[in-house]
Design an enzyme around this catalytic site. Structure first.
Site, PDB file in Angstrom:
ATOM      1  N   GLY A  32      34.572  -5.650  -0.374  1.00 49.61           N
ATOM      2  CA  GLY A  32      34.031  -6.752  -1.150  1.00 49.61           C
ATOM      3  C   GLY A  32      35.126  -7.475  -1.935  1.00 49.61           C
ATOM      4  O   GLY A  32      36.288  -7.539  -1.519  1.00 49.61           O
ATOM      5  N   SER A  33      34.753  -7.969  -3.114  1.00 50.73           N
ATOM      6  CA  SER A  33      35.629  -8.898  -3.833  1.00 50.73           C
ATOM      7  C   SER A  33      36.853  -8.267  -4.480  1.00 50.73           C
ATOM      8  O   SER A  33      37.722  -8.995  -4.982  1.00 50.73           O
ATOM      9  CB  SER A  33      34.817  -9.638  -4.899  1.00 50.73           C
ATOM     10  OG  SER A  33      33.859 -10.475  -4.287  1.00 50.73           O
ATOM     11  N   VAL A  34      36.982  -6.945  -4.502  1.00 54.55           N
ATOM     12  CA  VAL A  34      38.238  -6.353  -4.987  1.00 54.55           C
ATOM     13  C   VAL A  34      39.383  -6.720  -4.045  1.00 54.55           C
ATOM     14  O   VAL A  34      40.557  -6.516  -4.360  1.00 54.55           O
ATOM     15  CB  VAL A  34      38.134  -4.811  -5.139  1.00 54.55           C
ATOM     16  CG1 VAL A  34      37.231  -4.444  -6.296  1.00 54.55           C
ATOM     17  CG2 VAL A  34      37.661  -4.154  -3.840  1.00 54.55           C
ATOM     18  N   MET A  35      39.025  -7.300  -2.907  1.00 55.12           N
ATOM     19  CA  MET A  35      39.998  -7.779  -1.930  1.00 55.12           C
ATOM     20  C   MET A  35      40.649  -9.100  -2.363  1.00 55.12           C
ATOM     21  O   MET A  35      41.753  -9.451  -1.915  1.00 55.12           O
ATOM     22  CB  MET A  35      39.248  -7.976  -0.599  1.00 55.12           C
ATOM     23  CG  MET A  35      40.043  -8.541   0.520  1.00 55.12           C
ATOM     24  SD  MET A  35      41.038  -7.282   1.279  1.00 55.12           S
ATOM     25  CE  MET A  35      41.839  -8.270   2.522  1.00 55.12           C
ATOM     26  N   LYS A  36      39.995  -9.827  -3.235  1.00 52.94           N
ATOM     27  CA  LYS A  36      40.429 -11.192  -3.549  1.00 52.94           C
ATOM     28  C   LYS A  36      41.828 -11.280  -4.172  1.00 52.94           C
ATOM     29  O   LYS A  36      42.565 -12.233  -3.865  1.00 52.94           O
ATOM     30  CB  LYS A  36      39.385 -11.873  -4.430  1.00 52.94           C
ATOM     31  CG  LYS A  36      38.102 -12.195  -3.662  1.00 52.94           C
ATOM     32  CD  LYS A  36      36.982 -12.687  -4.557  1.00 52.94           C
ATOM     33  CE  LYS A  36      35.722 -12.966  -3.735  1.00 52.94           C
ATOM     34  NZ  LYS A  36      34.565 -13.286  -4.579  1.00 52.94           N
TER      35      LYS A  36
END
Length: 663
Positions: free
Chosen positions: A410-414
C-alpha cells in the site's frame, strides 16, 4: 622307447599326486580367514576355529558377538592385514602368525597389532590348520569376562542470546510430572482422572504408562514434562497423593511467544530424521531444531557428542580403545534488542500482524516480530493434540510466520516512488497535478478501471500534499510520467527482487508484472503486484537518514555492521525534502498519521492501507501499515503491519511503542 615314455609318465603322475596331497600351510589358512574377516563373514569364520575355541563359544554366540560389537561401535573401513612370508616355515603342531587391524569407529580410529595362533587338527580323514581363537582377537585387551563400554557424552546445545547477552534459547530445566502407583491410595481413579485433565492427557495414556512391565508400586512413573514457571499448575498437581515431580534438563525460551517465530524450538529427533542425518552424529535421544533459528542454526548450535569406547576389566579398571571428545555447540548472539522485541509484540497482542525494527546506520535488526505467536516451551516439552488442534484452527493463525513472507504494502510505498522520481529527474519537488475527483483514469483505453483516492483535498496537489494526504491519483500520474523502465529500475536499486544474505531465510520483495499503464499506476502507490517483506520495508527508508545509502540488514552480532546494500540512492537534498514531508505526515492536522504525534519528540513516517481483492468494486481484506523513525536522531526505523485493520490503529500502536522507548 615305449618303456622310456612309460617311466616319464609315471614320474609326472607321481608329482601331480604329490602336489595334490600336500597339506595346506598355516599361512594359507590364515590368509583365507583374514579375507573372511575383512568381508565380515563371521559365520564362515567360525568354521576356521579350533576345537578348543569352539568349546568356548557357539557359532551363534560368535556371529552375534561380532555383529553386535561392530554395529554398536559403528565399525567401518575394517582392514585386517596379514602378509605371508616369502619363505614358508616348517611348523609342527602350532604356528604363531602376526597380523594388524585398522578400523574406524564412532569414537574415531582403532588399530592394533596381535599374534594369531593356529593349531594343526585332524578332522574326519583330513588334517588342517585352525585358528585358536579367543576374545583378544576382537581387541587384544578384551579378555574373557571383560566388557565393552560405549559411552555417549551429550554435547551441550549452544544458546541463542540477544545483543546484551539475554538468553532467548537456553539450556535450563523443566518439571517431570509422574506418579508413584503405590502412593495413589483409595482415590486412585479420581486422581488419575484429575491428573489427565490438568496435563491434557487421556486416562488411557496414564494407565498405559502405569501398566508398563518395569513399573513397581514404589517406582516413579513419568507422565509429562511441564514448565517450572507454572506454579498454579504445580499446586494443583502436587497436592494429590502419589503425584510427584522430578527436575529434568530442558530447552527454555524465557520470552515465550514474543520470539517464537524468530527463535523457534527444538523437538525429539524422529526415525526419518536419523535416516536423513546418518553419519552426522545424531542419536535416538537427541533433540533437533524444529522451527526458526533453532532449525536454521542447527549445525552450529548442536555441537558434537563425545564418544568413548573402552574395555571394563573384571577388576573394574578401564582401558580406552578410542575417544572422540565432546564439542559443545556454539552460542549465537543476535542483534535483537529483546526489550524492543517484547514491546512491539505487546503492541500486536490480539491482532494478526508483524513488525520490524532496524538501525538504519548499522543495519542491526533490533526486532523481528510475527503475531500472534505460540509458546515454544510448550512445543518443546510436548504439546497435546487438543492444544495443537486449537492453535491450528485459530483464525489468527499463530503458527504462521508473517515476517518471512511478502505482502501488498500500500501507501508506505510512496516515499520509495518519490525517491525514484526525484533522483531520475522526472519528478520535481514542485510537480503538481490538478485533482478534484475521487476517481481517475488516464483515458478511455483503461475501460472501467479507475484509480481511487481517499483524500478530500482538491485543486492543485503537489508532492508534499500527495505524501501528507496520501493521494493515490497523484502517484499514479507521477509513475506514468516516469515510465515503466525508470520506475522498475528504481525499484531494483531499492533492493526489490534482490534479497541479500541474511541469517534467517526471508522471501525477497517482488515487483511482479508491470505490463500495462494500469499496473504501473497501481504499483506506484503499493498495489498492483508489488509485495514487500517487513524487514526490507524498514530498510528502504534507511537512505533518507543514512547519507542516501540503503543499509544491509544483519541479524548476527558477528556480522560486519554498516554494510551498504545499495549506494547513493538519494541525494542529501532529496533526503531532506522527503524527511520534511514525512514529518508533516504526522504533524499536519490532516496528515494520515497525525494521531501518531508525540509531544517534544520528532517523528517522520508514512501510513499505508493495502486492499487485497479479486476485482475493483469489491470489498477486500485490508492491511494497515505504518513506517516511522526520528529524522533527527535516526537509530531505529520501525515498520508494522496489522491484518484487517486500518492504518490509524497501526499508527497508535507504533506511537505507544515509541513512547515506551522514551521512558
Amino acid at each position: 622307447m615305449k618303456r622310456a615314455l612309460f617311466i616319464i609318465m609315471s614320474v609326472l603322475m607321481a608329482a601331480i599326486i604329490s602336489g595334490c596331497s600336500k597339506e595346506p600351510t598355516p599361512e594359507e589358512r590364515f590368509s583365507q580367514y583374514v579375507k573372511l574377516w575383512n568381508d565380515q563373514k563371521f559365520d564362515e569364520m567360525y568354521g576356521f576355529l579350533s576345537a578348543e575355541a569352539k568349546d568356548s563359544i557357539t557359532k551363534e554366540e560368535f556371529v552375534s558377538r561380532y555383529n553386535k560389537i561392530y554395529q554398536d561401535l559403528e565399525i567401518d573401513k575394517l582392514k585386517v592385514s596379514y602378509k605371508q612370508p616369502e619363505e614358508e616355515k616348517e611348523h609342527e603342531e602350532d604356528a604363531e602368525l602376526p597380523f594388524s587391524a585398522k578400523m574406524e569407529s564412532a569414537a574415531g580410529p582403532i588399530e592394533f597389532d596381535h599374534n594369531a595362533t593356529l593349531v594343526k587338527e585332524k578332522r574326519d580323514d583330513d588334517t588342517n590348520w585352525y585358528v585358536d581363537w579367543n576374545t583378544t582377537y576382537i581387541f587384544p585387551e578384551l579378555k574373557a569376562g571383560d566388557k565393552l563400554s560405549f559411552k555417549n557424552v551429550q554435547a551441550e546445545r549452544g544458546s541463542i542470546l540477544d545483543r546484551d547477552g539475554n538468553g532467548l534459547a537456553i539450556n535450563g530445566t523443566a518439571v517431570q510430572v509422574g506418579v508413584v502407583p503405590g502412593e495413589l491410595g483409595e482415590q486412585k481413579d479420581q486422581t488419575i482422572a484429575k491428573v489427565a485433565e490438568l496435563l491434557d492427557m487421556s486416562e488411557e495414556q496414564i494407565n498405559k504408562a502405569m501398566n508398563a512391565g518395569w513399573v513397581k508400586d514404589d517406582l516413579f512413573v513419568p507422565l509429562k514434562k511441564i514448565s517450572k514457571e507454572d506454579k498454579g499448575l504445580h499446586e494443583k498437581l502436587f497436592s494429590m497423593n502419589g503425584v510427584k515431580s522430578q527436575e529434568v534438563g530442558a530447552r527454555e525460551y524465557p520470552y515465550g511467544a514474543a520470539l517464537s517465530h524468530l527463535i523457534g524450538y527444538v523437538g525429539p529427533i524422529t526415525a526419518d530424521d536419523l535416516e536423513k542425518l546418518e553419519g552426522k552424529g545424531y542419536t535416538a535421544t537427541d533433540l533437533i531444531g524444529r522451527r526458526g533459528l533453532e532449525q536454521v542454526l542447527e549445525d552450529q548450535l548442536k555441537g558434537t557428542n563425545g564418544v568413548r569406547i573402552s574395555i571394563v576389566k573384571e577388576d573394574g579398571t578401564v582401558k580406552t580403545l578410542a575417544e572422540q571428545p565432546v564439542e559443545n555447540g556454539k552460542d549465537v548472539k543476535l542483534t535483537i534488542d529483546v526489550v524492543a522485541q517484547q514491546q512491539l509484540y505487546d503492541q500486536l497482542k490480539g491482532k494478526a500482524g508483524m513488525a520490524s525494527a532496524i538501525n538504519p546506520a548499522t543495519g542491526e535488526t533490533l526486532a523481528l516480530v510475527s503475531a500472534p505467536g505460540f509458546d515454544p516451551n510448550e512445543m518443546t516439552l510436548g504439546i497435546s493434540q487438543n492444544k495443537r488442534k486449537t492453535l491450528e484452527e485459530d483464525p489468527l493463525q499463530p503458527f504462521l510466520n508473517r515476517f518471512r513472507l511478502t505482502y501488498v504494502p500500500g501507501s508506505v510505498m510512496k516515499p520509495i516512488t518519490t525517491a525514484i522520481g526525484l533522483e531520475s529527474g522526472k519528478l520535481q519537488k514542485d510537480t503538481a497535478f490538478e485533482i478534484n475527483e475521487k476517481q481517475w483514469q488516464k483515458d478511455a483505453s483503461w475501460g472501467k478501471y479507475k484509480v481511487t483516492r481517499y483524500s478530500d483535498v482538491k485543486g492543485s496537489i503537489n508532492l508534499e500534499k500527495a505524501l501528507v494526504y496520501s493521494d493515490n491519483i497523484y502517484f499514479a500520474q507521477a509513475a506514468l510520467g516516469m515510465g515503466q523502465d525508470t520506475f522498475t529500475e528504481g525499484l531494483k536499486k531499492f533492493g526489490f527482487e534482490d534479497q541479500p544474505e541474511y541469517l534467517y531465510p526471508i522471501e525477497p520483495s517482488q515487483i511482479g508484472k508491470i505490463d500495462s499503464e494500469i499496473r504501473l499506476a497501481d504499483s506506484a502507490y503499493g498495489q498492483g503486484q508489488i509485495e514487500m517483506n517487513v524487514l526490507h520495508l524498514a530498510a528502504t527508508y534507511s537512505p533518507f537518514v543514512n547519507n542516501g545509502n540503503l543499509i544491509k540488514p544483519i541479524l548476527n552480532m558477528e556480522d560486519e555492521q554498516g554494510q551498504v546494500w545499495k549506494e547513493g540512492l538519494v541525494s542529501d537534498e532529496h533526503a531532506a525534502t522527503i524527511n520534511s514531508m514525512l514529518t508533516k505526515v504526522i504533524t499536519d492536522p490532516k496528515g494520515t498519521a497525525h494521531n501518531g504525534l508525540i509531544a517534544n519528540y520528532p517523528l517522520a513516517g508514512k501510513t499505508g492501507t493495502a486492499e487485497i481483492k479479486e476485482k475493483q468494486g469489491e470489498k477486500g481484506k485490508e492491511l494497515g501499515w505504518f513506517v516511522a523513525y526520528n529524522p533527527n536522531a535516526a537509530d531505529m526505523i520501525v515498520a508494522m503491519m496489522i491484518e484487517d485493520s486500518g492504518s490509524k490503529d497501526v499508527v497508535s500502536r507504533v506511537k505507544s511503542f515509541y513512547e515506551l522507548r522514551m521512558q
